[in-house]
Write a protein that holds these residues in place. Structure first.
Motif, PDB file in Angstrom:
ATOM      1  N   THR A   1      -2.705  11.037   7.157  1.00 56.65           N
ATOM      2  CA  THR A   1      -3.353  11.003   5.843  1.00 56.65           C
ATOM      3  C   THR A   1      -2.249  10.622   4.854  1.00 56.65           C
ATOM      4  OG1 THR A   1      -2.855  13.289   5.282  1.00 56.65           O
ATOM      5  CG2 THR A   1      -4.916  12.895   6.474  1.00 56.65           C
ATOM      6  N   SER A   2      -2.633  10.436   3.600  1.00 54.09           N
ATOM      7  CA  SER A   2      -1.624  10.069   2.608  1.00 54.09           C
ATOM      8  C   SER A   2      -0.552  11.158   2.502  1.00 54.09           C
ATOM      9  CB  SER A   2      -2.301   9.864   1.250  1.00 54.09           C
ATOM     10  OG  SER A   2      -3.319   8.904   1.382  1.00 54.09           O
ATOM     11  N   LYS A   3      -0.972  12.406   2.715  1.00 58.71           N
ATOM     12  CA  LYS A   3      -0.041  13.528   2.588  1.00 58.71           C
ATOM     13  C   LYS A   3       0.852  13.690   3.822  1.00 58.71           C
ATOM     14  CE  LYS A   3      -1.298  17.935   2.908  1.00 58.71           C
ATOM     15  NZ  LYS A   3      -2.075  19.172   2.676  1.00 58.71           N
TER      16      LYS A   3
ATOM     17  N   ALA B   1      -0.658   2.172   6.792  1.00 58.49           N
ATOM     18  CA  ALA B   1      -1.779   3.001   6.352  1.00 58.49           C
ATOM     19  C   ALA B   1      -1.954   2.901   4.841  1.00 58.49           C
ATOM     20  CB  ALA B   1      -1.552   4.452   6.775  1.00 58.49           C
ATOM     21  N   THR B   2      -2.358   1.731   4.370  1.00 52.31           N
ATOM     22  CA  THR B   2      -2.646   1.491   2.938  1.00 52.31           C
ATOM     23  C   THR B   2      -1.553   2.061   2.030  1.00 52.31           C
ATOM     24  OG1 THR B   2      -3.966   3.515   2.622  1.00 52.31           O
ATOM     25  CG2 THR B   2      -5.163   1.554   3.334  1.00 52.31           C
ATOM     26  N   MET B   3      -0.317   1.919   2.451  1.00 57.91           N
ATOM     27  CA  MET B   3       0.777   2.611   1.757  1.00 57.91           C
ATOM     28  C   MET B   3       1.519   1.679   0.793  1.00 57.91           C
ATOM     29  SD  MET B   3       3.671   4.872   3.541  1.00 57.91           S
ATOM     30  CE  MET B   3       4.811   5.868   2.607  1.00 57.91           C
ATOM     31  N   THR B   4       1.511   2.082  -0.468  1.00 57.19           N
ATOM     32  CA  THR B   4       2.179   1.300  -1.508  1.00 57.19           C
ATOM     33  C   THR B   4       3.697   1.468  -1.418  1.00 57.19           C
ATOM     34  OG1 THR B   4       0.300   1.647  -2.957  1.00 57.19           O
ATOM     35  CG2 THR B   4       2.351   0.979  -4.019  1.00 57.19           C
ATOM     36  N   ILE B   5       4.400   0.358  -1.612  1.00 53.44           N
ATOM     37  CA  ILE B   5       5.863   0.391  -1.684  1.00 53.44           C
ATOM     38  C   ILE B   5       6.225   0.891  -3.085  1.00 53.44           C
ATOM     39  CG2 ILE B   5       7.965  -1.022  -1.622  1.00 53.44           C
ATOM     40  CD1 ILE B   5       6.260  -3.104   0.021  1.00 53.44           C
TER      41      ILE B   5
ATOM     42  N   SER C   1      -1.116  10.509  -2.578  1.00 54.91           N
ATOM     43  CA  SER C   1      -1.313   9.085  -2.894  1.00 54.91           C
ATOM     44  C   SER C   1      -0.687   8.753  -4.238  1.00 54.91           C
ATOM     45  CB  SER C   1      -2.809   8.755  -2.926  1.00 54.91           C
ATOM     46  OG  SER C   1      -3.427   9.399  -4.019  1.00 54.91           O
ATOM     47  N   THR C   2      -0.402   7.476  -4.425  1.00 48.77           N
ATOM     48  CA  THR C   2       0.089   7.025  -5.735  1.00 48.77           C
ATOM     49  C   THR C   2      -1.027   7.166  -6.771  1.00 48.77           C
ATOM     50  OG1 THR C   2      -0.563   4.785  -5.123  1.00 48.77           O
ATOM     51  CG2 THR C   2       1.764   5.336  -4.864  1.00 48.77           C
ATOM     52  N   SER C   3      -2.270   7.093  -6.290  1.00 44.93           N
ATOM     53  CA  SER C   3      -3.430   7.153  -7.195  1.00 44.93           C
ATOM     54  C   SER C   3      -3.423   8.430  -8.039  1.00 44.93           C
ATOM     55  CB  SER C   3      -4.727   7.088  -6.392  1.00 44.93           C
ATOM     56  OG  SER C   3      -4.568   6.396  -5.192  1.00 44.93           O
TER      57      SER C   3
ATOM     58  N   ASN D   1      -8.235  14.007   2.033  1.00 54.20           N
ATOM     59  CA  ASN D   1      -8.323  12.644   2.568  1.00 54.20           C
ATOM     60  C   ASN D   1      -9.477  11.905   1.911  1.00 54.20           C
ATOM     61  OD1 ASN D   1     -10.792  13.310   3.980  1.00 54.20           O
ATOM     62  ND2 ASN D   1      -9.505  14.391   5.461  1.00 54.20           N
ATOM     63  N   TYR D   2      -9.667  10.629   2.289  1.00 50.56           N
ATOM     64  CA  TYR D   2     -10.660   9.793   1.607  1.00 50.56           C
ATOM     65  C   TYR D   2     -12.089  10.145   1.976  1.00 50.56           C
ATOM     66  CZ  TYR D   2      -6.968   7.514  -0.695  1.00 50.56           C
ATOM     67  OH  TYR D   2      -5.903   7.311  -1.532  1.00 50.56           O
ATOM     68  N   ALA D   3     -12.296  10.626   3.205  1.00 49.48           N
ATOM     69  CA  ALA D   3     -13.647  11.030   3.601  1.00 49.48           C
ATOM     70  C   ALA D   3     -14.078  12.193   2.701  1.00 49.48           C
ATOM     71  CB  ALA D   3     -13.659  11.431   5.067  1.00 49.48           C
TER      72      ALA D   3
ATOM     73  N   THR E   1      -8.741   5.259  -6.361  1.00 47.83           N
ATOM     74  CA  THR E   1      -7.701   4.825  -5.417  1.00 47.83           C
ATOM     75  C   THR E   1      -7.680   3.293  -5.462  1.00 47.83           C
ATOM     76  OG1 THR E   1      -6.738   5.029  -3.227  1.00 47.83           O
ATOM     77  CG2 THR E   1      -9.133   4.852  -3.307  1.00 47.83           C
ATOM     78  N   ASP E   2      -7.107   2.674  -4.430  1.00 45.67           N
ATOM     79  CA  ASP E   2      -6.980   1.217  -4.443  1.00 45.67           C
ATOM     80  C   ASP E   2      -8.354   0.531  -4.359  1.00 45.67           C
ATOM     81  OD1 ASP E   2      -4.336   1.778  -4.448  1.00 45.67           O
ATOM     82  OD2 ASP E   2      -4.096   1.506  -2.287  1.00 45.67           O
ATOM     83  N   ASN E   3      -8.477  -0.600  -5.053  1.00 41.95           N
ATOM     84  CA  ASN E   3      -9.734  -1.359  -5.065  1.00 41.95           C
ATOM     85  C   ASN E   3     -10.239  -1.670  -3.654  1.00 41.95           C
ATOM     86  OD1 ASN E   3      -7.554  -3.090  -4.676  1.00 41.95           O
ATOM     87  ND2 ASN E   3      -8.278  -4.669  -6.076  1.00 41.95           N
TER      88      ASN E   3
HETATM   89  N1  GLU Z   1      -1.898   2.745  -1.829  1.00 42.90           N
HETATM   90  C1  GLU Z   1      -1.936   4.053  -2.373  1.00 42.90           C
HETATM   91  C2  GLU Z   1      -0.843   4.924  -1.788  1.00 42.90           C
HETATM   92  O1  GLU Z   1      -0.057   4.490  -1.037  1.00 42.90           O
HETATM   93  C3  GLU Z   1      -3.276   4.723  -2.206  1.00 42.90           C
HETATM   94  C4  GLU Z   1      -3.852   4.645  -0.837  1.00 42.90           C
HETATM   95  C5  GLU Z   1      -3.436   5.796   0.060  1.00 42.90           C
HETATM   96  O2  GLU Z   1      -3.526   6.956  -0.372  1.00 42.90           O
HETATM   97  O3  GLU Z   1      -3.047   5.542   1.184  1.00 42.90           O
HETATM   98  O4  GLU Z   1      -0.701   6.056  -2.104  1.00 42.90           O
END
Ligand code: GLU
Length: 277
Positions: free
Chosen positions: A93-95, A111-115, A162-164, A182-184, A200-202
């Motif tokens: 998960t993001s955490k 995993a959708t992870m922002t730099i 998350s960065t969100s 988590n997102y669910a 969160t991200d588009n």
């Molecule tokens: N891209 C953002 C992040 O890395 C939001 C998506 C996510 O939580 O994975 O935190």
């Protein structure tokens, strides 16, 4: 036992314990050279999302995890290790993603992870492999048309780690933020009315909206979220191999094929702009 002997054995006890705990290899999993290991056993262990449509989603019928991140991970594995290379997936998960990487449970996070600069203090990132931006998801007909419409009366749902969550505090300082695991869970919370918007991200929100007609993205994006693959510090050879694989996949068209499979509508615009990744 003499006093001296007792002191010496007390001094050596922690050392002995450390040796026993680290096992026979003499090096912890997090410190092993991944580039070397995967040449001997051709498997890369990827940390991926299991609850994020379009990127990493577990299909309960086939018991397979599917999405853009999954296909990119499989393709990188093949580029580095050849046809016999195996991509193994572990849910993050993001955490949990950075702790799992640091503990050596996974070789890389896709995993959708922002730099971000902050995360770069803890992990290394590959080159950007996807461009996203933060947005809002609301019930159709909601009076919230942009992040500026969020007031002290609104609760925004976001995900821990998350960065969100960090960004929304800056962009909507008055709104209440409810952080889910988590997102669910976050989408369920939105559907059950625990918040007026989810953020969160588009590209992630797009996956949710495509599954549920009553929700829509609103207000465009208000941040840049360039995605990277995270790898432990000190794994420079492996990082280099991942970057080379990404570049090769761009040159040989594999990257575009995967992009078009998951984002057919965006693919045209991307091609026109001559987007690299
Ligand atoms: N891209 C953002 C992040 O890395 C939001 C998506 C996510 O939580 O994975 O935190």
């Amino acid at each position: 036992m003499s006093k001296m002997k007792r002191i010496i054995s007390l001094l050596f006890l922690p050392l002995l314990l450390m040796l026993v705990l680290s096992g026979c290899k003499g090096e912890s999993v997090a410190n092993e050279n991944i580039a070397k290991r995967i040449k001997e056993e051709p498997t890369i262990i990827w940390g991926v999302k299991y609850d994020t449509r379009l990127f990493g989603m577990m299909d309960i019928k086939t018991r397979q995890v599917e999405g853009f991140d999954i296909d990119i991970a499989k393709a990188i594995t093949k580029e580095i290790l050849g046809e016999e290379g195996k991509a193994e997936f572990v849910e993050v998960t993001s955490k949990t993603r950075i702790p799992l990487l640091k503990n050596g449970n996974i070789d890389a996070i896709i995993a959708t992870m922002t730099i971000t600069e902050d995360r770069k203090k803890q992990v290394d990132f590959s080159d950007i492999y996807f461009d996203a931006g933060q947005s809002l998801l609301v019930k159709k007909g909601s009076p919230i048309k942009s992040v500026k419409d969020l007031t002290a009366d609104d609760t925004v749902l976001a995900v821990k780690g998350s960065t969100s969550t960090i960004n929304i505090r800056k962009h909507a300082p008055d709104a209440k933020i409810l952080e889910l695991e988590n997102y669910a869970e976050a989408f369920t919370a939105l559907q059950s009315g625990q918040g007026q918007a989810m953020t969160t991200d588009n590209a992630i929100l797009l996956g949710m909206a495509s599954e549920n007609d009553n929700y829509e993205l609103t207000g465009g994006t208000f941040t840049n979220e360039p995605y990277g693959i995270a790898i432990n510090k000190g794994q420079d050879d492996f990082l280099e191999e991942v970057n080379q694989a990404l570049h090769k996949m761009h040159d040989n068209g594999i990257y575009n094929k995967i992009f078009e499979k998951w984002f057919p509508k965006d693919a045209e615009g991307r091609a026109k702009k001559g987007a690299q990744f």
